[in-house]
Design a protein around this motif. Structure first.
Motif, short mmCIF file in Angstrom:
data_model
loop_
_atom_site.label_atom_id
_atom_site.label_comp_id
_atom_site.label_asym_id
_atom_site.label_seq_id
_atom_site.Cartn_x
_atom_site.Cartn_y
_atom_site.Cartn_z
N SER A 50 -47.03 30.31 50.09
CA SER A 50 -46.11 29.13 50.31
C SER A 50 -45.93 28.00 49.45
O SER A 50 -47.00 27.45 49.17
CB SER A 50 -46.23 28.50 51.99
OG SER A 50 -46.35 29.85 53.03
N ASP A 66 -40.80 34.37 57.90
CA ASP A 66 -41.65 33.93 59.08
C ASP A 66 -42.97 33.72 58.97
O ASP A 66 -43.52 33.05 59.74
CB ASP A 66 -41.19 34.97 60.34
CG ASP A 66 -39.83 35.23 60.24
OD1 ASP A 66 -39.00 34.71 61.22
OD2 ASP A 66 -39.57 36.16 59.90
N TYR A 87 -44.08 31.76 56.54
CA TYR A 87 -44.14 30.62 56.02
C TYR A 87 -45.11 29.45 56.29
O TYR A 87 -44.97 29.46 57.57
CB TYR A 87 -42.76 30.16 55.73
CG TYR A 87 -42.77 28.73 55.18
CD1 TYR A 87 -42.69 28.52 53.74
CD2 TYR A 87 -42.71 27.55 55.72
CE1 TYR A 87 -43.26 27.24 52.96
CE2 TYR A 87 -43.04 26.24 55.13
CZ TYR A 87 -43.00 26.09 53.82
OH TYR A 87 -43.24 24.87 53.04
N ARG A 147 -48.37 29.62 56.94
CA ARG A 147 -49.57 30.01 57.26
C ARG A 147 -50.74 29.78 56.27
O ARG A 147 -51.82 29.60 56.76
CB ARG A 147 -49.50 31.28 57.53
CG ARG A 147 -48.74 31.87 58.92
CD ARG A 147 -49.01 33.35 59.44
NE ARG A 147 -48.76 34.50 58.42
CZ ARG A 147 -48.64 35.74 58.66
NH1 ARG A 147 -48.75 36.07 59.78
NH2 ARG A 147 -48.17 36.44 57.89
N ARG A 158 -51.33 24.96 66.45
CA ARG A 158 -50.52 25.80 65.81
C ARG A 158 -50.40 25.32 64.35
O ARG A 158 -50.75 24.27 63.98
CB ARG A 158 -49.08 25.95 66.38
CG ARG A 158 -48.09 24.78 66.20
CD ARG A 158 -46.90 24.97 66.76
NE ARG A 158 -45.91 23.84 66.74
CZ ARG A 158 -45.44 23.28 65.65
NH1 ARG A 158 -45.61 23.83 64.44
NH2 ARG A 158 -44.54 22.18 65.31
N HIS A 159 -49.98 26.24 63.33
CA HIS A 159 -49.92 25.57 62.02
C HIS A 159 -48.91 24.58 61.92
O HIS A 159 -47.74 24.54 62.71
CB HIS A 159 -49.35 26.80 61.24
CG HIS A 159 -50.31 27.88 60.97
ND1 HIS A 159 -51.22 27.93 60.31
CD2 HIS A 159 -50.45 29.13 61.44
CE1 HIS A 159 -52.00 29.09 60.30
NE2 HIS A 159 -51.68 29.76 60.90
N HIS A 171 -47.32 23.75 59.41
CA HIS A 171 -45.73 23.98 58.53
C HIS A 171 -45.47 25.41 58.96
O HIS A 171 -46.10 26.54 58.57
CB HIS A 171 -46.40 24.07 56.91
CG HIS A 171 -46.76 22.76 56.44
ND1 HIS A 171 -46.06 21.63 56.58
CD2 HIS A 171 -48.04 22.31 56.20
CE1 HIS A 171 -46.75 20.50 55.90
NE2 HIS A 171 -48.14 20.93 55.75
N THR A 172 -44.38 25.50 59.50
CA THR A 172 -43.74 26.76 59.95
C THR A 172 -42.49 26.91 59.51
O THR A 172 -41.91 25.94 59.05
CB THR A 172 -43.77 26.90 61.45
OG1 THR A 172 -43.09 26.09 61.85
CG2 THR A 172 -45.11 26.99 61.97
N THR A 198 -39.92 27.08 61.18
CA THR A 198 -39.05 25.97 62.08
C THR A 198 -39.21 24.86 61.68
O THR A 198 -37.99 23.98 61.52
CB THR A 198 -39.61 26.46 63.29
OG1 THR A 198 -39.52 27.69 63.94
CG2 THR A 198 -38.60 25.66 64.41
N ASP A 199 -40.35 24.21 61.20
CA ASP A 199 -40.97 22.99 60.78
C ASP A 199 -39.66 22.83 59.42
O ASP A 199 -39.16 21.67 59.27
CB ASP A 199 -42.11 22.61 60.49
CG ASP A 199 -42.92 22.79 61.69
OD1 ASP A 199 -42.46 22.09 62.90
OD2 ASP A 199 -43.85 23.55 62.02
N TYR A 230 -43.16 37.92 64.15
CA TYR A 230 -43.39 36.60 63.90
C TYR A 230 -42.03 35.79 64.39
O TYR A 230 -42.09 34.73 64.18
CB TYR A 230 -43.81 36.36 62.49
CG TYR A 230 -44.89 37.12 62.05
CD1 TYR A 230 -46.24 36.72 62.63
CD2 TYR A 230 -44.78 37.91 61.34
CE1 TYR A 230 -47.40 37.48 62.39
CE2 TYR A 230 -45.95 38.82 60.75
CZ TYR A 230 -47.03 38.66 61.33
OH TYR A 230 -48.23 39.23 60.99
N THR A 285 -39.95 33.97 66.52
CA THR A 285 -40.23 32.98 67.74
C THR A 285 -38.97 32.44 68.40
O THR A 285 -37.98 32.23 68.00
CB THR A 285 -41.27 31.80 67.53
OG1 THR A 285 -40.67 31.00 66.72
CG2 THR A 285 -42.23 32.49 66.82
#
Length: 461
Positions: A174, A203, A205, A207, A217-218, A220-221, A223-224, A247, A249
């Motif tokens: 990433s 998705d 991204y 991890r 939770r991670h 950096h996702t 969504t973030d 993945y 969500t």
């Protein structure tokens, strides 16, 4: 070093390859090369290759054969094979086409300049070893002045039994969110209006980036990341691809509904509508889970466009299992579906299975699926008739110079009469008067008409 410096890049395959080609073109232009439309007039030729399906690979070899003959007469020609076939074949490519100067896998796209310097000093180079992808400071030579790709994650850690991508693109890496935002800020400054965030498995991204939230939770996702880049000045639309159902969500779906710049279009491959086939493919979800994802998307955004990928004729697929795919396509109603007959790829488990289906069966199933896809897409298109859609004007219609073309927020290609000089790069309201399976036509509404970018469409009385 060629005396005159003209280059040509031919790109096969996915959006990731297109983005890689733009970056390589940027490196070449930094080195003093200029783009040449006609391959036979270029001094340096790059084939950026795809190995997802056999026919794309064979096409590369036929192109290469022609240029290899040319090189025998003109030793100053520089011949490069980049991308996934290069990664897969490595030194075998040199044995098959000894005229090649450089064979380089997709992870090495950012290193094109230094690899070419080795070539120009007399070496024949193969670069396919795994590397950490360095943050690229080169500015891509982008094909469009309106829309742009931005890579957010390279590689893939999935192990689908039919897919060669993890072997050729390496493990997931990433990019830091700050680097992605910085690239988008620069694009906004340059006048780009739309960005598509790219990843083989987008998705995933974040991890591999450090940090977790207090909830575990991670940090950096994807969504973030959408929240991080959403307010970049000048960028009016954000898309992302390609998603993996395992993945995908509800948190991501909710963010897409909340963020006005994120377009109501989701590309989520399902590959098969049968659970046994999905298990054999190693996909990690069921068709029931896939349907639930689509239901949740439509509960948040009823008008969202859904596109996907599907494979027919996977080893061992029975007629009734194929009919489950037809059933899923019929019941979900996709706006667009990329379909393919299964093609055995070297180094993948499924290629070695004895339950391979005949080409006749695969071809028959592909034809039947494509017929249903076109029928359902035409039905889905009817909802646009009589509506006003926000269209981002990208280019002139090549088949009709009196028309321009662009895309709706739902990614439907739209044609209408207009002057490209005044409209290119603008978001304009278009009344849809004709709806085909995969494209729309209409006419531009007056300046007095305004569209709220956060709404999918307005309906005329």
């Amino acid at each position: 070093m060629p005396a005159s410096r003209r280059y040509h890049i031919t790109t096969f395959g996915c959006q990731m390859n297109k983005a890689d080609s733009e970056r390589m073109a940027g490196i070449l232009e930094d080195m003093g090369f200029t783009w040449e439309e006609e391959p036979n007039a270029a001094d340096l030729i790059i084939y950026n290759t795809c190995t997802i399906r056999d026919n794309a690979e064979q096409k590369v070899y036929s192109y290469l054969g022609r240029q290899a003959k040319r090189k025998q007469e003109d030793p100053h020609l520089t011949l490069v094979v980049a991308g996934c076939v290069a990664q897969q074949e490595g030194e075998q490519l040199l044995r098959r086409v000894p005229e090649l100067d450089l064979v380089m896998g997709p992870q090495h796209a950012n290193r094109l300049g230094e690899l070419l310097e080795q070539v120009f000093s007399g070496s024949q180079v193969v670069a396919t070893e795994p590397v950490h992808i360095m943050e690229d400071i080169t500015k891509p030579r982008r094909d469009s002045t309106v829309t742009a790709w931005v890579n957010v994650i390279y590689g893939c850690n999935e192990r689908c039994t039919y897919c060669v991508v993890p072997n050729v693109r390496g493990v997931e890496q990433s990019r830091p969110p700050e680097a992605i935002r910085e690239e988008m800020v620069e694009l906004g400054r340059q006048g780009y209006k739309e960005v598509t965030l790219l990843g083989q498995n987008i998705d995933a991204y974040g991890r591999d980036l450090p940090g977790v939230t207090p909830e575990g939770r991670h940090q950096h996702t994807l969504t973030d990341l959408l929240y991080t880049v959403h307010d970049v000045p000048g960028i009016e639309r954000i898309r992302f691809a390609t998603s993996h159902p395992r993945y995908f969500t509800e948190r991501l779906i909710r963010a897409c509904a909340e963020l006005p710049k994120v377009c109501e279009h989701f590309h989520i491959p399902f590959q098969s509508g049968d659970n046994e086939v999905l298990k054999a493919m190693g996909r990690g979800y069921t068709q029931e889970k896939y349907r639930r994802i689509i239901e949740i998307i439509r509960s948040y955004m009823p008008d969202a466009a859904i596109s996907a990928d599907a494979i027919v004729g996977f080893p061992g697929e029975t007629e009734s299992q194929f009919e489950n795919t037809l059933k899923l396509v019929d019941e979900i109603g996709f706006d667009q579906l990329n379909t393919a007959a299964y093609s055995p790829r070297p180094g993948t488990p499924a290629a070695l299975w004895e339950s391979q289906l005949s080409e006749e069966v695969k071809s028959d199933r592909l034809q039947r699926l494509n017929h249903l896809v076109a029928t359902k897409a035409a039905e889905r298109s009817q909802r646009y008739l009589g509506r006003v859609e926000e269209v981002l004007v990208e280019a002139q219609n090549e088949k009709n110079p009196d028309q321009v073309m662009g895309r709706t927020r739902s990614n439907r290609l739209t044609f209408f009469p207009g002057d490209i000089q005044t409209l290119q790069g603008k978001l304009v309201p278009v009344l849809i008067t004709e709806a085909r399976a995969f494209s729309l036509s209409g006419h531009l509404l007056g300046e007095s008409t305004r569209l709220d970018a956060s709404s999918a469409a307005a309906v005329l009385p």
